[in-house]
Design a protein around this motif. Sequence first.
Motif, mmCIF file in Angstrom:
data_model
loop_
_atom_site.group_PDB
_atom_site.id
_atom_site.type_symbol
_atom_site.label_atom_id
_atom_site.label_comp_id
_atom_site.label_asym_id
_atom_site.label_seq_id
_atom_site.Cartn_x
_atom_site.Cartn_y
_atom_site.Cartn_z
ATOM 1 N N GLY A 61 0.805 -1.210 0.000
ATOM 2 C CA GLY A 61 0.000 0.000 0.000
ATOM 3 C C GLY A 61 0.839 1.261 0.000
ATOM 4 N N TYR A 62 0.312 2.310 0.620
ATOM 5 C CA TYR A 62 1.007 3.591 0.597
ATOM 6 C C TYR A 62 0.551 4.466 1.757
ATOM 7 C CZ TYR A 62 -3.405 5.257 -1.384
ATOM 8 O OH TYR A 62 -4.725 5.550 -1.585
ATOM 9 N N GLU A 63 1.356 5.513 2.025
ATOM 10 C CA GLU A 63 1.014 6.550 2.992
ATOM 11 C C GLU A 63 1.367 7.891 2.377
ATOM 12 O OE1 GLU A 63 3.034 5.915 6.651
ATOM 13 O OE2 GLU A 63 2.410 3.815 6.841
ATOM 14 N N LYS A 64 0.495 8.874 2.533
ATOM 15 C CA LYS A 64 0.730 10.200 1.967
ATOM 16 C C LYS A 64 0.302 11.273 2.955
ATOM 17 C CE LYS A 64 -0.378 8.791 -2.815
ATOM 18 N NZ LYS A 64 -1.304 9.046 -3.957
ATOM 19 N N VAL A 65 1.068 12.341 3.001
ATOM 20 C CA VAL A 65 0.678 13.551 3.726
ATOM 21 C C VAL A 65 0.922 14.717 2.785
ATOM 22 C CG1 VAL A 65 1.142 15.081 5.676
ATOM 23 C CG2 VAL A 65 1.254 12.599 5.986
ATOM 24 N N ALA A 66 -0.039 15.591 2.652
ATOM 25 C CA ALA A 66 0.112 16.729 1.748
ATOM 26 C C ALA A 66 -0.775 17.878 2.213
ATOM 27 C CB ALA A 66 -0.252 16.332 0.316
ATOM 28 N N THR A 67 -0.466 19.059 1.730
ATOM 29 C CA THR A 67 -1.308 20.230 1.964
ATOM 30 C C THR A 67 -2.049 20.520 0.674
ATOM 31 O OG1 THR A 67 0.267 21.111 3.563
ATOM 32 C CG2 THR A 67 -1.359 22.643 2.676
ATOM 33 N N ILE A 68 -3.350 20.313 0.694
ATOM 34 C CA ILE A 68 -4.175 20.459 -0.505
ATOM 35 C C ILE A 68 -5.180 21.577 -0.268
ATOM 36 C CG2 ILE A 68 -5.779 19.322 -2.080
ATOM 37 C CD1 ILE A 68 -4.517 16.654 -1.255
ATOM 38 N N ASP A 69 -5.141 22.590 -1.134
ATOM 39 C CA ASP A 69 -6.028 23.754 -0.987
ATOM 40 C C ASP A 69 -5.916 24.361 0.407
ATOM 41 O OD1 ASP A 69 -6.949 23.402 -3.595
ATOM 42 O OD2 ASP A 69 -8.557 22.047 -2.954
ATOM 43 N N GLY A 70 -4.683 24.380 0.937
ATOM 44 C CA GLY A 70 -4.450 24.983 2.242
ATOM 45 C C GLY A 70 -4.854 24.127 3.425
ATOM 46 N N ARG A 71 -5.274 22.878 3.169
ATOM 47 C CA ARG A 71 -5.706 21.992 4.243
ATOM 48 C C ARG A 71 -4.754 20.811 4.377
ATOM 49 N NH1 ARG A 71 -12.145 21.823 2.561
ATOM 50 N NH2 ARG A 71 -12.694 23.904 3.385
ATOM 51 N N LEU A 72 -4.369 20.498 5.601
ATOM 52 C CA LEU A 72 -3.485 19.369 5.865
ATOM 53 C C LEU A 72 -4.275 18.078 5.645
ATOM 54 C CD1 LEU A 72 -0.622 18.645 6.849
ATOM 55 C CD2 LEU A 72 -1.561 18.528 9.165
ATOM 56 N N THR A 73 -3.785 17.235 4.753
ATOM 57 C CA THR A 73 -4.495 16.028 4.351
ATOM 58 C C THR A 73 -3.576 14.818 4.471
ATOM 59 O OG1 THR A 73 -5.772 17.320 2.758
ATOM 60 C CG2 THR A 73 -5.784 14.929 2.482
ATOM 61 N N SER A 74 -4.090 13.718 5.018
ATOM 62 C CA SER A 74 -3.301 12.485 5.093
ATOM 63 C C SER A 74 -4.125 11.319 4.567
ATOM 64 C CB SER A 74 -2.858 12.204 6.534
ATOM 65 O OG SER A 74 -3.970 11.923 7.357
ATOM 66 N N GLU A 75 -3.422 10.354 3.993
ATOM 67 C CA GLU A 75 -4.088 9.216 3.362
ATOM 68 C C GLU A 75 -3.225 7.977 3.521
ATOM 69 O OE1 GLU A 75 -5.313 7.919 -1.229
ATOM 70 O OE2 GLU A 75 -5.095 10.039 -0.692
ATOM 71 N N GLU A 76 -3.844 6.893 3.959
ATOM 72 C CA GLU A 76 -3.155 5.604 4.081
ATOM 73 C C GLU A 76 -4.066 4.518 3.516
ATOM 74 O OE1 GLU A 76 -1.923 4.680 8.026
ATOM 75 O OE2 GLU A 76 -1.116 6.687 8.436
ATOM 76 N N TRP A 77 -3.444 3.514 2.870
ATOM 77 C CA TRP A 77 -4.257 2.425 2.335
ATOM 78 C C TRP A 77 -3.436 1.146 2.262
ATOM 79 C CZ3 TRP A 77 -9.119 1.538 2.150
ATOM 80 C CH2 TRP A 77 -9.633 0.492 1.383
ATOM 81 N N SER A 78 -4.045 0.035 2.708
ATOM 82 C CA SER A 78 -3.442 -1.295 2.607
ATOM 83 C C SER A 78 -4.263 -2.112 1.626
ATOM 84 C CB SER A 78 -3.425 -1.979 3.978
ATOM 85 O OG SER A 78 -3.060 -3.339 3.847
ATOM 86 N N ARG A 79 -3.640 -2.517 0.543
ATOM 87 C CA ARG A 79 -4.368 -3.286 -0.478
ATOM 88 C C ARG A 79 -4.680 -4.697 0.005
ATOM 89 N NH1 ARG A 79 0.037 -0.908 -3.175
ATOM 90 N NH2 ARG A 79 -0.548 0.946 -4.385
ATOM 91 N N GLY A 80 -3.797 -5.241 0.837
ATOM 92 C CA GLY A 80 -4.003 -6.608 1.309
ATOM 93 C C GLY A 80 -5.234 -6.749 2.179
ATOM 94 N N SER A 81 -5.469 -5.767 3.058
ATOM 95 C CA SER A 81 -6.619 -5.849 3.976
ATOM 96 C C SER A 81 -7.782 -4.963 3.563
ATOM 97 C CB SER A 81 -6.168 -5.448 5.386
ATOM 98 O OG SER A 81 -5.696 -4.107 5.400
ATOM 99 N N ASN A 82 -7.605 -4.226 2.461
ATOM 100 C CA ASN A 82 -8.643 -3.273 2.031
ATOM 101 C C ASN A 82 -9.069 -2.380 3.200
ATOM 102 O OD1 ASN A 82 -8.665 -4.199 -0.576
ATOM 103 N ND2 ASN A 82 -10.890 -4.377 -0.691
ATOM 104 N N SER A 83 -8.074 -1.756 3.810
ATOM 105 C CA SER A 83 -8.360 -0.869 4.928
ATOM 106 C C SER A 83 -7.381 0.294 4.920
ATOM 107 C CB SER A 83 -8.256 -1.625 6.262
ATOM 108 O OG SER A 83 -6.918 -2.071 6.465
ATOM 109 N N GLY A 84 -7.763 1.350 5.606
ATOM 110 C CA GLY A 84 -6.890 2.514 5.661
ATOM 111 C C GLY A 84 -7.577 3.663 6.348
#
Length: 373
Positions: free
Chosen positions: A309-332
């Motif tokens: 899977g993956y992990e991401k942290v970014a500032t999008i449109d001035g807002r702090l955004t984080s995203e995580e996803w595991s393909r094996g367990s379909n969870s995040g």
Amino acid sequence: MLSPSAEWDRIEREPATVGGLFTGYVCILAAIPAVAGLIGGQLFGHGAFGISIKPSLGAAITIAVLGYVGALVMTFVLGSVIDALAPSFGAEKNRVQAFKVAAYSGTAGWVAGVLQILPALGFIVVLAGLYGCWLLFLGLPRVMKAPADKAPGYAIVTILIAIVAAVVIAAATTAIGGLAGYAGFKGLGGGAHGDKVSGSVELNGHKVDLGQLQAASERAEALSKQPQKAVSPDALKALLPDSVAGYSRSSVESSSSGSGDVSIVVATGEYQQNDHAFRLEITDLGPIGAMSALASGMGAHSSKETADGYEKVATIDGRLTSEEWSRGSNSGKYSVVIADRFSVQASGSAANVDDLKQAVRAVDANRLEGLAR
């Protein structure tokens, strides 16, 4: 460093002057960590806890010079303290001998300072500094001829005073560095205009505008000094949708902790669809929002990919955004900080990460911004 007891005996006997100790020894070795830190900072940046900052060349030179001067001042203060305390512990008051102890006990930290070229090895420099305290403990009674029964107390009191002095000197050089660093940006990738700063630094490999960073710092400071009263739990619960992306809400709850201006309120909804279930949370961060404001202003950004899977942290449109996803367990999880105050997060099992994103977007951001005002 390898045979300190024998070496201290030789140091005690050899002729020296305070000026000679400084010019022929301290001034040379103390430059090692300053120069190594300057090189390492420009090559790899400085950082901790996953954040790396690469200062402009002007600011880096300022930091290096102040660190070097601080080391010289620290050595002078330590030598003076050792000499002044000598009569209180039955030792011989001798300024030259006292400065020998101050100069040579710093050897380990200065030599190990070369490792600051690789910031990841910085912990070894810290350990070397602690070893320097042990060197002082061994050398002080020999060189200052302190009685055996009073020598441990002499050494311990000296080390404690040295620690306090180091903290004071570090605070002073940091304060001076903050002012001088602004000036150092001018003509070296940035500039200072009145009380505003321009230019950029490199953060986690990304350029960050210093003017934007200053504005974020001011915003964070304002939020921390004037926190708003927490919203009611019911106001947050009302923003949780009954259903989203085909998932039905099975339960809803809220809680609050703290009191007055330091309350944190959370409203949580549980959502289910077939074998998938996730939690949607709205949190009034209260005073913690100041930190998210600073992170947003710094353009917080990180990305990590794995086979699963993956992990991401970014500032999008001035807002702090984080995203995580595991393909094996379909969870995040997926979260967004709104108005530098409210965190909206969906976490758990879902058909795909887009379902979690839809859940977060189903919370009315405009109403949250209105509550923040």
